[in-house]
Motif scaffolding. Structure first.
Motif, PDB file in Angstrom:
ATOM      1  N   SER A 167      -2.922   2.417 -14.095  1.00 20.86           N
ATOM      2  CA  SER A 167      -2.911   0.961 -13.943  1.00 20.86           C
ATOM      3  C   SER A 167      -1.510   0.468 -13.554  1.00 20.86           C
ATOM      4  O   SER A 167      -1.366  -0.418 -12.707  1.00 20.86           O
ATOM      5  N   GLU A 168      -0.471   1.078 -14.136  1.00 25.13           N
ATOM      6  CA  GLU A 168       0.896   0.691 -13.778  1.00 25.13           C
ATOM      7  C   GLU A 168       1.192   1.022 -12.321  1.00 25.13           C
ATOM      8  O   GLU A 168       1.803   0.232 -11.598  1.00 25.13           O
ATOM      9  N   ALA A 169       0.755   2.203 -11.893  1.00 26.11           N
ATOM     10  CA  ALA A 169       1.028   2.640 -10.521  1.00 26.11           C
ATOM     11  C   ALA A 169       0.341   1.716  -9.526  1.00 26.11           C
ATOM     12  O   ALA A 169       0.929   1.315  -8.521  1.00 26.11           O
ATOM     13  N   LEU A 170      -0.907   1.376  -9.830  1.00 22.62           N
ATOM     14  CA  LEU A 170      -1.631   0.509  -8.901  1.00 22.62           C
ATOM     15  C   LEU A 170      -1.008  -0.878  -8.862  1.00 22.62           C
ATOM     16  O   LEU A 170      -0.912  -1.496  -7.814  1.00 22.62           O
ATOM     17  N   ARG A 171      -0.559  -1.336 -10.021  1.00 20.30           N
ATOM     18  CA  ARG A 171       0.045  -2.655 -10.084  1.00 20.30           C
ATOM     19  C   ARG A 171       1.305  -2.697  -9.213  1.00 20.30           C
ATOM     20  O   ARG A 171       1.570  -3.674  -8.539  1.00 20.30           O
ATOM     21  N   SER A 172       2.077  -1.610  -9.246  1.00 22.43           N
ATOM     22  CA  SER A 172       3.318  -1.614  -8.463  1.00 22.43           C
ATOM     23  C   SER A 172       3.089  -1.099  -7.049  1.00 22.43           C
ATOM     24  O   SER A 172       4.028  -0.784  -6.340  1.00 22.43           O
ATOM     25  N   ASN A 173       1.812  -1.002  -6.672  1.00 24.04           N
ATOM     26  CA  ASN A 173       1.464  -0.745  -5.284  1.00 24.04           C
ATOM     27  C   ASN A 173       1.958   0.588  -4.738  1.00 24.04           C
ATOM     28  O   ASN A 173       2.467   0.679  -3.635  1.00 24.04           O
ATOM     29  N   VAL A 174       1.790   1.661  -5.489  1.00 28.31           N
ATOM     30  CA  VAL A 174       2.215   2.970  -4.992  1.00 28.31           C
ATOM     31  C   VAL A 174       1.399   3.425  -3.797  1.00 28.31           C
ATOM     32  O   VAL A 174       1.877   4.182  -2.965  1.00 28.31           O
ATOM     33  N   ILE A 175       0.135   2.968  -3.735  1.00 31.33           N
ATOM     34  CA  ILE A 175      -0.717   3.465  -2.647  1.00 31.33           C
ATOM     35  C   ILE A 175      -0.147   3.046  -1.293  1.00 31.33           C
ATOM     36  O   ILE A 175       0.034   3.861  -0.390  1.00 31.33           O
ATOM     37  N   ALA A 176       0.194   1.747  -1.178  1.00 31.07           N
ATOM     38  CA  ALA A 176       0.761   1.267   0.077  1.00 31.07           C
ATOM     39  C   ALA A 176       2.081   1.976   0.361  1.00 31.07           C
ATOM     40  O   ALA A 176       2.310   2.467   1.469  1.00 31.07           O
ATOM     41  N   ASP A 177       2.925   2.106  -0.676  1.00 32.36           N
ATOM     42  CA  ASP A 177       4.204   2.789  -0.484  1.00 32.36           C
ATOM     43  C   ASP A 177       3.992   4.213   0.007  1.00 32.36           C
ATOM     44  O   ASP A 177       4.680   4.684   0.910  1.00 32.36           O
ATOM     45  N   GLY A 178       3.001   4.879  -0.589  1.00 32.61           N
ATOM     46  CA  GLY A 178       2.706   6.252  -0.190  1.00 32.61           C
ATOM     47  C   GLY A 178       2.275   6.316   1.261  1.00 32.61           C
ATOM     48  O   GLY A 178       2.710   7.196   2.019  1.00 32.61           O
ATOM     49  N   LEU A 179       1.432   5.381   1.662  1.00 32.59           N
ATOM     50  CA  LEU A 179       0.962   5.367   3.047  1.00 32.59           C
ATOM     51  C   LEU A 179       2.129   5.125   4.014  1.00 32.59           C
ATOM     52  O   LEU A 179       2.187   5.732   5.088  1.00 32.59           O
TER      53      LEU A 179
END
Lengths: 237, 367
Positions: B290-302
């Motif tokens: 939940s913390e990772a998604l909140r800080s938007n890791v997915i977009a950063d990863g992409l």
């Protein structure tokens, strides 16, 4: 002979539906008494009243001088009236041995736990072989053995058996009835509720025939086996 | 007569040495962690994990071992949070005393509620538990004189903890909360271990497996369900008090909603219901996720993978993925439940069984 269990004019309804009408029933110490009848005759309901899973509407219910209608179901178990519920109801995720140990829940029986496990294993050698197996992984017949053995763990003075032959193979059915007889021979009084009329009358000292919530016939097991009504209605002869 | 069978009739004790050592080692490691992990955010995530562990382990006693799926644990969480806050803010009772009052209130209320709702079974019990929690939420929302209603209670400060005149902590940093959380988490894990290995736990499990059978053996259902609920409510309320003091603010929509209740249940479902470590695994999966998604890791990863940050897709991802974190979280939870119905722990056990079982199928082979 004084009676161990006595039901007088016991009546019971599920909501508006009257299920038992003035049932009189007696069990003397050392007997096998069977209650036979077809589906919906009120056999299991009678047992549920005795073990106080439900509250009788009217009538008396006495066990060894105790008024059962005043007790909670766990207190009834404490008196030594132990029900082996219909459909086996073992604990599927516990091992055979753990299931047996749960059977001596009542404080007074814990001291006899080892002796009772030994008794269970001598009655049911199969359970000893499988003592570490999970209850749920055993066959229906083995589960029924376990359910009965678990009931014996509580030092029953009266063992209530609800349809022990239900869903078992014909070979196993005879086996179960022989074991019930053997348990009785070792001194346990038994009240047996069954749809298998022939087998239960064969081993019972006395029997009650229940039809739509009323006792219609009573007598010695063998005597009822010869009764015309029984032959026609239940044995298909 | 055959010989007696004492070893099997006793609860196994010797086997517990290795897990105990591992547990002690993990505790020691976590105890020293704040010495070099000083980032407040990392500490914050750890505190959240501890909170989730405490909540999950508390729920597990009632839901996991006794099989009573309460989806109303927000009630006990909220009561713990509110009572501690009210006592501290309005009556200046230090939280280490106030928490006992709040816990007592939660347990007392739990037993009253339990005595009524435990007559219900299965889905009806679940619905009743939700209803009770909603009632408590509405009371907190509308009894403005006492609870300050929807405005909630904002804590001005926690008095410093002193023992014999010596200052232990002033609660200014996150470190004291880290240690309190760790201690509570360890305590609840120990309670679950105790439950699993005690007679009491056997009665709980018997009720879970088949309550009619348990009843027929003379186990008083309502009594033992209430005992389980009391233990569960005790620690859930403690976790609520811990949360309230940590965040410094409570209002009905953060501590008393169905969301909170569901979140508590999810920790156990994801990790593995009715196991000691299930809630720990659940907390370790859910909180970082939940913390990772909140800080938007997915977009950063992409973006790391080469998606241009300034392209239209990049802009879209940047703007929307962060907002969609709850959605993604929900989808991931659904996926886990679909593919790991027994939780992560159950899944791992299944894998181990599959790989070990190829060599020798033990139980079935003998049968």
């Amino acid at each position: 002979m004084s009676s161990l269990l006595k039901l007088e004019k016991l009546s019971f309804s599920y909501g508006d539906l009257r299920v038992l009408w003035d049932v009189d029933l007696e069990v003397h110490p050392g007997e096998i008494v069977t209650v036979v009848g077809s589906n919906g005759a009120g056999k299991s309901t009678t047992l549920r009243n005795i073990s106080r899973l439900v509250k009788p509407e009217a009538g008396t219910l006495t066990f060894d001088g105790h008024d059962l209608t005043r007790l909670e179901s766990h207190q009834v178990v404490g008196l030594g009236v132990i029900q082996v519920p219909e459909g086996r109801r073992i604990f599927p995720e516990m091992t055979v041995l753990e299931n047996l140990r749960m059977g001596s829940y009542v404080k007074a029986t814990r001291a006899d736990r080892e002796r009772n496990v030994a008794r269970a294993f001598s009655l049911f050698p199969r359970l000893e072989e499988r003592q570490k197996q999970l209850g749920g992984t055993m066959s229906g017949g083995e589960q029924q053995m376990l359910a009965i053995a678990r009931g014996l763990m509580g030092n029953p003075r009266l063992l209530l058996l609800d349809e022990p032959s239900l869903g078992l193979s014909p070979l196993f059915v005879k086996n179960i009835f022989d074991i019930i007889k053997e348990i009785n021979r070792q001194g346990v009084t038994i009240l047996l509720v069954e749809q298998n009329v022939f087998q239960s009358l064969r081993i019972a000292h006395r029997a009650y025939v229940l039809e739509t919530g009323r006792v219609v016939l009573t007598g010695a097991g063998e005597q009822l086996l010869k009764d015309d009504h029984i032959k026609k209605a239940y044995l298909g002869m | 007569m055959r010989p007696a069978l004492p070893p099997m009739l006793r609860a196994p004790r010797g086997a517990a040495v290795l897990p105990l050592l591992l547990f002690a080692a993990a505790l020691a490691a976590l105890g020293f962690l704040p010495l070099w992990m000083t980032s407040p955010y990392a500490l914050h995530v750890m505190v959240l994990i501890f909170l989730a562990v405490i909540q999950g382990e508390s729920w597990n006693v009632l839901g996991g071992y006794t099989g009573q799926y309460s989806v109303g644990h927000a009630a006990y969480f909220g009561i713990g949070a509110y009572a501690t806050m009210m006592l501290l803010q309005y009556h200046h009772l230090a939280p280490w005393w106030g928490v006992w009052v709040s816990v007592a209130v939660a347990v007392g209320l739990g037993v009253v509620i339990g005595s009524i709702t435990f007559r219900l079974r299965g889905p009806y019990f679940v619905l009743a538990s939700i209803a009770v929690a909603e009632i408590i939420r509405l009371i907190a929302l509308n009894w403005t004189d006492v609870t300050n209603g929807a405005e909630g209670i904002l804590l001005s400060d926690i008095p410093p903890l002193t023992i014999g005149g010596r200052l232990i902590t002033d609660f200014m940093s996150k470190v004291p909360f880290y240690y309190v959380g760790l201690a509570l988490a360890a305590m609840t894990i120990a309670v679950n271990w105790g439950v699993q290995h005690s007679k009491l736990g056997y009665y709980f499990q018997a009720i879970r497996e088949d309550q009619d059978a348990a009843h027929s053996l003379g186990i008083s259902l309502t009594f033992y369900k209430n005992v389980a609920l009391a233990i569960s409510a005790f620690f859930t309320a403690a976790s609520g008090a811990f949360y309230a003091l940590y965040v410094g603010f409570v209002d009905p929509s953060t501590v008393l909603t169905v969301d909170t209740s569901v979140q508590i249940v999810l920790i156990c479902i994801i990790g593995g219901i009715g196991t000691i470590l299930g809630p720990v695994v659940g907390a370790l999966v859910l909180v970082p996720l939940s913390e990772a998604l909140r800080s938007n890791v997915i977009a950063d990863g992409l973006f790391q993978l080469g998606v241009s940050e300034n392209s239209r897709t990049g802009q879209f991802l940047k703007e929307n993925l962060a907002h969609a974190h709850v959605l993604i979280y929900g989808v991931l939870v659904v996926v886990v439940i679909l593919f790991m119905p027994e939780g992560v722990l159950g899944f791992v056990k299944g894998l181990r069984r599959r790989f070990a079982g190829k060599a020798a199928l033990p139980a079935k082979g003998e049968a």
